[in-house]
Design an enzyme around this catalytic site. Structure first.
Site, mmCIF file in Angstrom:
data_model
loop_
_atom_site.group_PDB
_atom_site.id
_atom_site.type_symbol
_atom_site.label_atom_id
_atom_site.label_comp_id
_atom_site.label_asym_id
_atom_site.label_seq_id
_atom_site.Cartn_x
_atom_site.Cartn_y
_atom_site.Cartn_z
ATOM 1 N N ASP A 182 -19.229 -8.451 -1.344
ATOM 2 C CA ASP A 182 -18.893 -8.019 -2.578
ATOM 3 C C ASP A 182 -17.834 -8.869 -3.431
ATOM 4 O OD1 ASP A 182 -20.025 -5.550 -3.374
ATOM 5 O OD2 ASP A 182 -18.566 -4.066 -2.734
ATOM 6 N N GLU B 80 -20.723 -5.879 -9.655
ATOM 7 C CA GLU B 80 -20.791 -4.610 -10.275
ATOM 8 C C GLU B 80 -21.002 -4.907 -11.830
ATOM 9 O OE1 GLU B 80 -17.675 -2.008 -9.604
ATOM 10 O OE2 GLU B 80 -18.192 -1.856 -7.362
ATOM 11 N N GLU C 34 -25.854 3.448 -7.655
ATOM 12 C CA GLU C 34 -24.802 4.356 -7.122
ATOM 13 C C GLU C 34 -24.560 5.798 -7.925
ATOM 14 O OE1 GLU C 34 -21.086 2.856 -5.389
ATOM 15 O OE2 GLU C 34 -19.971 4.835 -5.191
ATOM 16 N N ASP D 290 -16.434 -3.886 -1.087
ATOM 17 C CA ASP D 290 -14.784 -3.809 -1.319
ATOM 18 C C ASP D 290 -14.258 -2.432 -1.141
ATOM 19 O OD1 ASP D 290 -16.055 -2.573 -3.511
ATOM 20 O OD2 ASP D 290 -15.022 -3.764 -4.965
ATOM 21 N N SER D 291 -15.290 -1.556 -0.670
ATOM 22 C CA SER D 291 -14.770 -0.428 -0.238
ATOM 23 C C SER D 291 -13.843 -0.523 1.034
ATOM 24 C CB SER D 291 -15.693 0.657 0.203
ATOM 25 O OG SER D 291 -16.656 0.106 1.092
ATOM 26 N N LYS E 74 -22.709 -9.349 -4.226
ATOM 27 C CA LYS E 74 -22.844 -8.343 -4.842
ATOM 28 C C LYS E 74 -21.967 -8.187 -5.900
ATOM 29 C CE LYS E 74 -22.568 -3.869 -3.449
ATOM 30 N NZ LYS E 74 -21.401 -3.374 -4.436
HETATM 31 O O1 KIV Z 1 -18.087 -1.278 -1.779
HETATM 32 C C1 KIV Z 1 -18.892 -0.714 -1.234
HETATM 33 O O2 KIV Z 1 -19.069 -0.419 0.026
HETATM 34 C C2 KIV Z 1 -20.080 -0.466 -2.082
HETATM 35 C C3 KIV Z 1 -21.303 0.419 -1.461
HETATM 36 C C4 KIV Z 1 -20.758 1.873 -1.655
HETATM 37 C C5 KIV Z 1 -22.568 0.379 -2.056
HETATM 38 O O3 KIV Z 1 -20.329 -1.076 -2.940
#
Ligand code: KIV
Length: 292
Positions: free
Chosen positions: A106, A138, A205, A67-68, A136
């Site tokens: 994510d 969090e 992280e 989600d970056s 993924k």
């Molecule tokens: O959103 C993302 O790119 C991430 C990585 C930094 C692990 O969660």
């Protein structure tokens, strides 16, 4: 056999894959760590587009549609405003552009924390609409029941602990975690909880190095570090960070290239060629065939 990547190369700029390639699987990634040892570290990078996925795929074991992308692609200030629709659109593109890596997507903020059922609804939609292999999410101990709920229903999960960017408003920033003894204990407990819940891997992280090393030695599943420890079972970086697209990057990023400068130079050369009319040149023009 899982998805094999093929494209109509007569209408596409994409590179064809020379032969059908077998995609890595979630169990194969989990099995990299045997009796606490990972002989071959897991290579993971983020990817958000089909073309970037094609370029990264031969070198990676896992591609993360992180989600970056909110910051990297959409210019948002945090990941909190990323939507499920964004994740699904980019996730599907990365699956189309890859043929070897396990694609992990994510779950965005607000789409899974409410209940295990909400998480299942979101995660199943993500896998169904993108073709990715895993999601993924969090969170640590609090999310462990949700992880177990998903895993028992056939949804592979990568957990994400330590610095969790979706919690930026609660954390007050992106500083490294685990400096105090209490915080380090909490992160270690998070790691145990998500591993016991069945996460097949976990991203750690932005934590103190000895903590990441200790967690890696303790948990059964592979740990994927970012700002963590070289002793993690694998590493992940945001691809645009490691390519040198941004001037400001966190301390833990290594720039493996300076793509931003190269793009700037190419754009300047193009602009100059347009202005002095040297582009397009003879080789770039269509001329009518001479009549015989
Ligand atoms: O959103 C993302 O790119 C991430 C990585 C930094 C692990 O969660």
């Amino acid at each position: 056999m899982s998805t094999t990547f093929t494209l109509d190369t007569s209408t596409s700029r994409a590179h064809p894959v020379p032969e059908p390639v077998r995609r890595l699987t979630v169990p194969a990634i989990a099995a990299r760590k045997k009796d606490g040892v990972t002989a071959e570290p897991v290579v993971m990078l983020t990817a958000y587009t089909a073309r970037m996925a094609q370029l990264l795929d031969p070198h990676c074991d896992m591609l993360l549609v992180g989600d970056s992308l909110g910051q990297v692609i959409y210019g948002l200030d945090t990941t909190v405003r990323v939507t499920l629709e964004m994740m699904i659109a980019h996730g599907a593109a990365v699956v189309r552009g890859s043929y070897r890596s396990v694609v992990v997507i994510d779950l965005p903020f607000g789409t899974y924390e409410g209940s295990p059922e909400q998480a299942f609804h979101t995660a199943s939609r993500v896998l169904r609409e993108t073709g990715a292999a895993a999601v993924k999410l969090e969170g640590g101990e609090v999310l462990a029941p949700t992880i177990e709920f998903l895993v028992r229903r056939g949804i592979p999960v990568v957990a994400h602990i330590g610095l969790t960017p979706q919690a930026v408003n609660a954390l007050g920033g992106y500083g490294a975690r685990g400096r105090s003894e209490a915080e380090a204990k909490k992160i270690a407990a998070d790691a145990r909880a998500v591993a016991d819940a069945g996460a097949f891997a976990m991203v750690i992280e932005g934590v103190m190095e000895p903590l990441a090393k200790a967690i890696t030695a303790e948990v059964k599943c592979p740990t994927i570090g970012i700002g963590a420890s070289p002793d993690c079972d694998g590493q992940v970086l945001v691809v645009d960070d490691m390519l040198g697209m941004f001037e400001r990057v966190p301390r833990f990023v290594r720039r493996f290239d300076d793509i931003a400068s190269r793009i700037t130079e190419a754009a300047a050369s193009y602009a100059a060629a347009v202005k002095d009319r040297s582009f397009p040149g003879e080789a770039e023009l269509y001329r009518p065939k001479a009549k015989s």
